[in-house]
Design a protein around this motif. Structure first.
Motif, mmCIF file in Angstrom:
data_model
loop_
_atom_site.group_PDB
_atom_site.id
_atom_site.type_symbol
_atom_site.label_atom_id
_atom_site.label_comp_id
_atom_site.label_asym_id
_atom_site.label_seq_id
_atom_site.Cartn_x
_atom_site.Cartn_y
_atom_site.Cartn_z
ATOM 1 N N ASN A 29 0.673 -1.337 -0.015
ATOM 2 C CA ASN A 29 0.056 0.098 -0.039
ATOM 3 C C ASN A 29 0.719 1.304 -0.042
ATOM 4 O OD1 ASN A 29 1.069 -0.463 2.605
ATOM 5 N ND2 ASN A 29 -0.810 0.255 3.471
ATOM 6 N N SER A 75 -0.575 4.451 -1.530
ATOM 7 C CA SER A 75 -1.750 5.251 -0.671
ATOM 8 C C SER A 75 -1.134 5.985 0.469
ATOM 9 C CB SER A 75 -2.955 4.184 -0.340
ATOM 10 O OG SER A 75 -2.490 3.235 0.698
ATOM 11 N N ILE A 76 0.136 5.343 0.988
ATOM 12 C CA ILE A 76 0.829 5.762 2.191
ATOM 13 C C ILE A 76 1.281 7.159 1.616
ATOM 14 C CG2 ILE A 76 2.751 5.741 3.787
ATOM 15 C CD1 ILE A 76 2.292 2.758 3.820
ATOM 16 N N GLU A 102 -1.201 9.900 1.142
ATOM 17 C CA GLU A 102 -1.630 10.445 2.534
ATOM 18 C C GLU A 102 -0.583 11.436 2.970
ATOM 19 O OE1 GLU A 102 -2.707 7.495 5.016
ATOM 20 O OE2 GLU A 102 -3.149 9.188 6.794
#
Ligand code: GTP
Length: 324
Positions: A20, A23-24, A27
């Motif tokens: 992931n 997405s990290i 963010e």
């Protein structure tokens, strides 16, 4: 032969990135206080965080898919986001484009109408995309501004006579030197008045040191009111003042000196409510730049001698330096 040793430190191999990671990272980009945007080769924003969008006064969703130049136009038209001081936006934009060279990396500072500052870095990638990153340097800019203000304040303190608020001797030395050099270089007129308050010791004796200080303040105020912006009044000693008169010949300087003498002689000085209607007079020496003068001291010596001539002549008078 000397041996050299090389220590090889072994670090554990990095683990493979987490599934992931994307997405990290996205963010992380969203929560950073800095701004980040990606522009494609058609100059459209293809990704950005909210801080980047705020540069144009829009939301992230509104920024993505739009051309950077349209976003700037929107900021200018709606007076939001980045500070754009122009009446001709298209001209301003073409200037901005000419600043963004083809270099791999461009850096510049930008300020927003809400007071924030960003240090922007623009990276041209081989793919044709451009990454724009901005680090918030608002606190740095504020500290810089405070430092500049403090510096200006110190500068004015060291050049100002604390009692009267006019230039002090240090400032006089600088100004007089500058004005003299300018007048000689450009073949301009320059005059100098040396003014000394008469019998100031008696004023102090009669009204105390504080009373004397009050007279000095009133004297400086009266002179300042009589002068042009380009003239400069300095307190170079206890009750001794000078007035530098750029672009003024001896005739003009005599008129100004006489005006100062007359105003002072007529003015009702006061120290307290009861001690008013105090008469004060001044002796003034006047000199003007002549062909042989090299430095301001030449003018000062002549004006000072003329001032002492005025004292000897009975005070409350103006004397022009001899041979002028
Ligand atoms: N109140 C006050 N007095 C000052 C200051 N600086 C110098 N003096 C006083 O100014 C007086 C100058 O006196 P003198 O030099 O004797 O000259 P004078 O009494 O003005 O007489 P003439 O110049 O000859 O007309 C002295 O008493 C100094 O103490 C100051 O900042 N404030």
């Amino acid at each position: 032969m000397a041996k050299t040793y090389c220590h090889i430190v072994e670090y554990p191999m990095p683990k493979s990135p987490p599934a992931n990671l994307e997405s990290i990272l996205l963010e992380a980009i969203d929560v950073t206080p800095n701004c980040l945007g990606v522009i494609n080769s058609d100059k459209e924003v293809i990704y950005c965080n909210q801080h980047y969008a705020s540069i144009f006064g829009v939301t992230r969703e509104q920024a993505i898919g739009r051309k950077a130049s349209d976003l700037l136009r929107h900021a200018w038209e709606t007076k939001q986001g980045v500070v754009i001081n122009t009446n001709d936006f298209e001209q301003w934009l073409s200037n901005v484009h000419s600043l963004h060279t083809e270099k791999a990396l461009n850096q510049y500072e930008t300020d927003l109408l809400d007071g924030r500052w960003f240090k922007m870095t623009r990276i041209n990638l081989d793919s044709g995309n451009i990454i724009i990153m901005g680090v918030d340097i608002t606190l740095l800019k504020q500290a810089q501004k405070s430092l500049e203000d403090a510096h200006q304040h110190i500068e004015s303190l060291v050049n100002t006579d604390q009692l009267t608020g006019v230039h002090n001797r240090r400032s006089y030395n600088q100004l007089a030197k500058q004005e003299c050099a300018r007048a000689i270089r450009f073949n301009q007129q320059l005059s100098l008045l040396v003014i000394d308050i008469d019998y100031f010791k008696v004023i102090n004796d009669n009204f105390g040191h504080e009373g004397g200080d009050s007279i000095l303040k009133q004297f400086a105020q009266i002179c300042s009111d009589l002068l042009r912006q380009s003239d400069s009044l300095s307190r170079i000693g206890g009750e001794e003042f000078t007035i530098i008169l750029p672009m003024t010949d001896s005739e003009g300087a005599m008129i100004i000196a006489e005006r100062v003498r007359e105003h002072i002689a007529k003015y009702s000085f006061h120290t307290t409510k009861t001690n008013n209607n105090i008469n004060v007079t001044v002796s003034i020496g006047v000199s003007s730049l002549t062909a042989g003068d090299k430095v301001i001291q030449d003018l000062f010596s002549r004006a000072d001698m003329a001032m002492y001539g005025a004292k000897r002549g009975g005070r409350n008078q103006v004397q022009l330096a001899q041979d002028e």
